[in-house]
Design a protein around this motif. Structure first.
Motif, PDB file in Angstrom:
ATOM      1  N   UNK A 298       0.847  -1.199   0.000  1.00 28.85           N
ATOM      2  CA  UNK A 298       0.000   0.000   0.000  1.00 28.85           C
ATOM      3  C   UNK A 298       0.878   1.243   0.000  1.00 28.85           C
ATOM      4  N   UNK A 299       0.377   2.283  -0.664  1.00 25.07           N
ATOM      5  CA  UNK A 299       1.110   3.541  -0.738  1.00 25.07           C
ATOM      6  C   UNK A 299       1.270   4.107   0.676  1.00 25.07           C
ATOM      7  N   UNK A 300       2.488   4.430   1.034  1.00 20.71           N
ATOM      8  CA  UNK A 300       2.806   4.886   2.390  1.00 20.71           C
ATOM      9  C   UNK A 300       2.447   6.352   2.607  1.00 20.71           C
ATOM     10  N   UNK A 301       2.604   7.172   1.560  1.00 22.44           N
ATOM     11  CA  UNK A 301       2.305   8.603   1.643  1.00 22.44           C
ATOM     12  C   UNK A 301       2.037   9.114   0.235  1.00 22.44           C
ATOM     13  N   UNK A 302       1.354  10.227   0.122  1.00 21.33           N
ATOM     14  CA  UNK A 302       1.113  10.820  -1.189  1.00 21.33           C
ATOM     15  C   UNK A 302       2.452  11.161  -1.863  1.00 21.33           C
ATOM     16  N   UNK A 303       2.567  10.812  -3.145  1.00 26.13           N
ATOM     17  CA  UNK A 303       3.758  11.215  -3.890  1.00 26.13           C
ATOM     18  C   UNK A 303       3.451  11.154  -5.383  1.00 26.13           C
ATOM     19  N   UNK A 304       4.347  11.732  -6.165  1.00 28.79           N
ATOM     20  CA  UNK A 304       4.244  11.702  -7.623  1.00 28.79           C
ATOM     21  C   UNK A 304       5.491  11.038  -8.179  1.00 28.79           C
ATOM     22  N   UNK A 305       5.283  10.099  -9.107  1.00 33.51           N
ATOM     23  CA  UNK A 305       6.390   9.364  -9.726  1.00 33.51           C
ATOM     24  C   UNK A 305       6.143   9.285 -11.222  1.00 33.51           C
ATOM     25  N   UNK A 306       7.138   9.695 -12.005  1.00 32.13           N
ATOM     26  CA  UNK A 306       7.005   9.718 -13.464  1.00 32.13           C
ATOM     27  C   UNK A 306       5.744  10.461 -13.900  1.00 32.13           C
ATOM     28  N   UNK A 307       5.356  11.437 -13.101  1.00 29.97           N
ATOM     29  CA  UNK A 307       4.184  12.248 -13.412  1.00 29.97           C
ATOM     30  C   UNK A 307       2.876  11.687 -12.907  1.00 29.97           C
ATOM     31  N   UNK A 308       2.874  10.466 -12.383  1.00 27.50           N
ATOM     32  CA  UNK A 308       1.656   9.824 -11.890  1.00 27.50           C
ATOM     33  C   UNK A 308       1.506  10.056 -10.387  1.00 27.50           C
ATOM     34  N   UNK A 309       0.279  10.343  -9.971  1.00 24.86           N
ATOM     35  CA  UNK A 309       0.004  10.593  -8.551  1.00 24.86           C
ATOM     36  C   UNK A 309      -0.367   9.290  -7.845  1.00 24.86           C
ATOM     37  N   UNK A 310       0.246   9.067  -6.706  1.00 24.38           N
ATOM     38  CA  UNK A 310      -0.035   7.922  -5.854  1.00 24.38           C
ATOM     39  C   UNK A 310      -0.580   8.447  -4.526  1.00 24.38           C
ATOM     40  N   UNK A 311      -1.782   7.994  -4.146  1.00 25.24           N
ATOM     41  CA  UNK A 311      -2.408   8.471  -2.918  1.00 25.24           C
ATOM     42  C   UNK A 311      -2.189   7.494  -1.772  1.00 25.24           C
ATOM     43  N   UNK A 312      -1.942   8.018  -0.604  1.00 24.90           N
ATOM     44  CA  UNK A 312      -1.704   7.212   0.584  1.00 24.90           C
ATOM     45  C   UNK A 312      -2.801   6.162   0.777  1.00 24.90           C
ATOM     46  N   UNK A 313      -2.399   4.959   1.084  1.00 21.95           N
ATOM     47  CA  UNK A 313      -3.332   3.879   1.376  1.00 21.95           C
ATOM     48  C   UNK A 313      -3.791   3.081   0.175  1.00 21.95           C
ATOM     49  N   UNK A 314      -3.439   3.488  -1.053  1.00 23.45           N
ATOM     50  CA  UNK A 314      -3.911   2.789  -2.245  1.00 23.45           C
ATOM     51  C   UNK A 314      -3.233   1.422  -2.374  1.00 23.45           C
ATOM     52  N   UNK A 315      -4.039   0.389  -2.549  1.00 22.24           N
ATOM     53  CA  UNK A 315      -3.513  -0.948  -2.805  1.00 22.24           C
ATOM     54  C   UNK A 315      -2.725  -0.929  -4.110  1.00 22.24           C
ATOM     55  N   UNK A 316      -1.539  -1.531  -4.101  1.00 18.35           N
ATOM     56  CA  UNK A 316      -0.686  -1.536  -5.286  1.00 18.35           C
ATOM     57  C   UNK A 316      -0.149  -2.943  -5.518  1.00 18.35           C
ATOM     58  N   UNK A 317      -0.265  -3.414  -6.755  1.00 14.18           N
ATOM     59  CA  UNK A 317       0.207  -4.744  -7.124  1.00 14.18           C
ATOM     60  C   UNK A 317       1.349  -4.630  -8.119  1.00 14.18           C
ATOM     61  N   UNK A 318       2.418  -5.383  -7.873  1.00 14.55           N
ATOM     62  CA  UNK A 318       3.531  -5.461  -8.809  1.00 14.55           C
ATOM     63  C   UNK A 318       3.452  -6.784  -9.549  1.00 14.55           C
ATOM     64  N   UNK A 319       3.474  -6.717 -10.861  1.00 11.78           N
ATOM     65  CA  UNK A 319       3.342  -7.897 -11.720  1.00 11.78           C
ATOM     66  C   UNK A 319       4.670  -8.652 -11.783  1.00 11.78           C
ATOM     67  N   UNK A 320       4.785  -9.743 -11.030  1.00 12.38           N
ATOM     68  CA  UNK A 320       6.014 -10.531 -11.021  1.00 12.38           C
ATOM     69  C   UNK A 320       6.156 -11.325 -12.319  1.00 12.38           C
ATOM     70  N   UNK A 321       5.093 -12.017 -12.702  1.00 15.71           N
ATOM     71  CA  UNK A 321       5.147 -12.832 -13.915  1.00 15.71           C
ATOM     72  C   UNK A 321       5.386 -11.959 -15.147  1.00 15.71           C
ATOM     73  N   UNK A 322       4.668 -10.841 -15.253  1.00 16.78           N
ATOM     74  CA  UNK A 322       4.819  -9.967 -16.415  1.00 16.78           C
ATOM     75  C   UNK A 322       6.198  -9.340 -16.503  1.00 16.78           C
ATOM     76  N   UNK A 323       6.772  -8.979 -15.351  1.00 14.56           N
ATOM     77  CA  UNK A 323       8.120  -8.407 -15.347  1.00 14.56           C
ATOM     78  C   UNK A 323       9.141  -9.434 -15.805  1.00 14.56           C
ATOM     79  N   UNK A 324       8.944 -10.686 -15.403  1.00  7.48           N
ATOM     80  CA  UNK A 324       9.855 -11.749 -15.834  1.00  7.48           C
ATOM     81  C   UNK A 324       9.676 -12.117 -17.300  1.00  7.48           C
TER      82      UNK A 324
END
Length: 418
Positions: A298-324
């Motif tokens: 989950x997003x720890x604090x509000x921030x912007x990365x590569x121009x995209x806004x991430x809001x605190x508390x948002x569930x976030x999934x990283x694609x392990x299979x797709x990255x591989x």
């Protein structure tokens, strides 16, 4: 962290059912559809951000921006992870608990678990010679249970082997299940935790003698940041966080057997016996075949990365299979090519079958070295120490079931020790 951009958003009320139906391809399908490694969807009635690729993985494992404490769904805590374990900790508490695991990953300890594995495979093969055929995955679960218990110092009477192997396997086989299989996994975790809690109590009461270099002893006497012993339930969860993943290597053993059958030309290159060739082969098994579909935070604090806004508390999934299988990282990602690892530089963010980041400070699996050593021993066992035949069977892989295994779980017959 950059100029503001609009994050692609998947329309619709909720896509949890689609995730179950698409499995390992859920994030990958949308990554290709929207031509982006970052997009937003809805899962479990909440906003969720999905990430893929090396750059995204580098962000995801930055503990300044993401937390794990409330990321895993309750269903997974009831089956796969347990409650109070290291996967759900953050900050100094996580580093302190992770150090408990990393203290076990010494050169001598890893060499020992390799030797234990060799011994158990040798014994299993002798038993198989009298069998018409065996199911490799089912046999591997029992072998890995013996290995896990012997290495951690957990007593395992032979009469309990099948029971404990099933309990430990039920926890990861039910991770994505619904209905009866999910409840079977919950029951298995409750029973396994009770089993380990009783052992911990016996260790602390000096009714069970165990070597100080074993995980059962180390974990039983581990103290938290305030200097207090961990409660028995938490210790049980953490011990199961060693036992369960070792038994889960049975999935990789089965997939290694499948690769041996499907790619004989690559197997022929292993006849020289060079260690690097075996290492490249098992790494390609881990990259090529599906294991974990994604990791959650989950997003720890509000921030912007590569121009995209991430809001605190948002569930976030990283694609392990797709990255591989990202063509920007891996040339011909859907081809089985072990020699690709000759050029791999060992980045903790582009090859992430068991998670990414650094071992000591991050959330990369502490047992990854164990996985590699056991897989290498198992590969050498299957190609150098036994002869066998693979009868006609359904070897198709489901990209929805988790873990993904050949439908037949790989039947082999006419087994002879070499």
């Amino acid at each position: 962290m950059g100029e503001r951009r609009t994050m692609p958003v998947e329309g619709g009320l909720d896509h949890s059912i689609a995730l179950l139906k698409e499995g390992y391809h859920f994030i990958l399908n949308r990554r290709d559809r929207y031509d982006t490694n970052v997009f937003k969807t809805k899962l479990l009635a909440q906003d969720a951000i999905c990430l893929s690729g090396k750059e995204s993985a580098t962000l995801f494992y930055d503990t300044n921006y993401f937390r794990r404490s409330d990321a895993a769904p309750k269903r997974l805590k009831k089956t796969l992870f347990g409650q109070g374990g290291v996967q759900g900790l953050d900050g100094e508490e996580h580093r302190h608990r992770k150090a408990m695991f990393m203290s076990l990953m010494t050169k001598d300890a890893l060499e020992e678990i390799s030797n234990i594995t060799k011994k158990q495979w040798k014994q299993a093969a002798k038993n198989w010679e009298s069998e018409k055929e065996i199911i490799l995955y089912e046999e591997a679960k029992q072998v890995m249970t013996k290995v896990a218990c012997a290495w951690t110092g957990v007593p395992l009477p032979e009469r309990d082997l099948a029971k404990r192997a099933e309990q430990l396997a039920d926890m990861f086989e039910s991770a994505a299940a619904i209905g009866p299989k999910h409840w079977k996994g919950r029951k298995a975790r409750a029973s396994a935790e009770k089993w380990i809690e009783d052992l911990i109590e016996n260790v602390r009461n000096e009714q069970l003698a165990v070597s100080p270099d074993r995980a059962l002893y180390t974990f039983s006497w581990h103290k938290d940041l305030e200097g207090n012993l961990l409660d028995k339930k938490t210790v049980a969860v953490e011990l199961l966080n060693l036992l369960r993943p070792i038994v889960a290597i049975s999935v990789y053993v089965c997939l290694t057997g499948l690769a041996i059958h499907q790619f004989p030309n690559e197997v022929a290159k292993l006849e020289s016996g060079k260690d690097k060739d075996h290492q490249w082969f098992i790494q390609e098994v881990r990259r090529f075949y599906p294991f974990f579909p994604f990791a959650a935070a989950r997003v720890k604090k509000d921030f912007t990365w590569n121009g995209f806004s991430f809001e605190e508390g948002t569930l976030t999934l990283l694609d392990l299979y797709g990255t591989n299988h990202d063509p920007k990282i891996w040339e011909n990602p859907y081809s089985f090519q072990p020699e690709r690892f000759h050029e791999w530089k060992g980045s903790p963010f582009d090859f992430i079958p068991q998670g990414g980041g650094e071992f000591d400070l991050g959330h990369r699996c502490a047992g990854e070295w164990i996985t590699l050593d056991i897989m290498k021993v198992s590969l050498k066992f299957l190609i150098h120490q036994i002869d066998y035949e693979v009868p006609k069977q359904d070897l198709s892989l489901s990209m929805v079931k988790m873990p993904s295994l050949p439908e037949s779980k790989l039947v082999i017959k006419n087994i002879k020790c070499v």
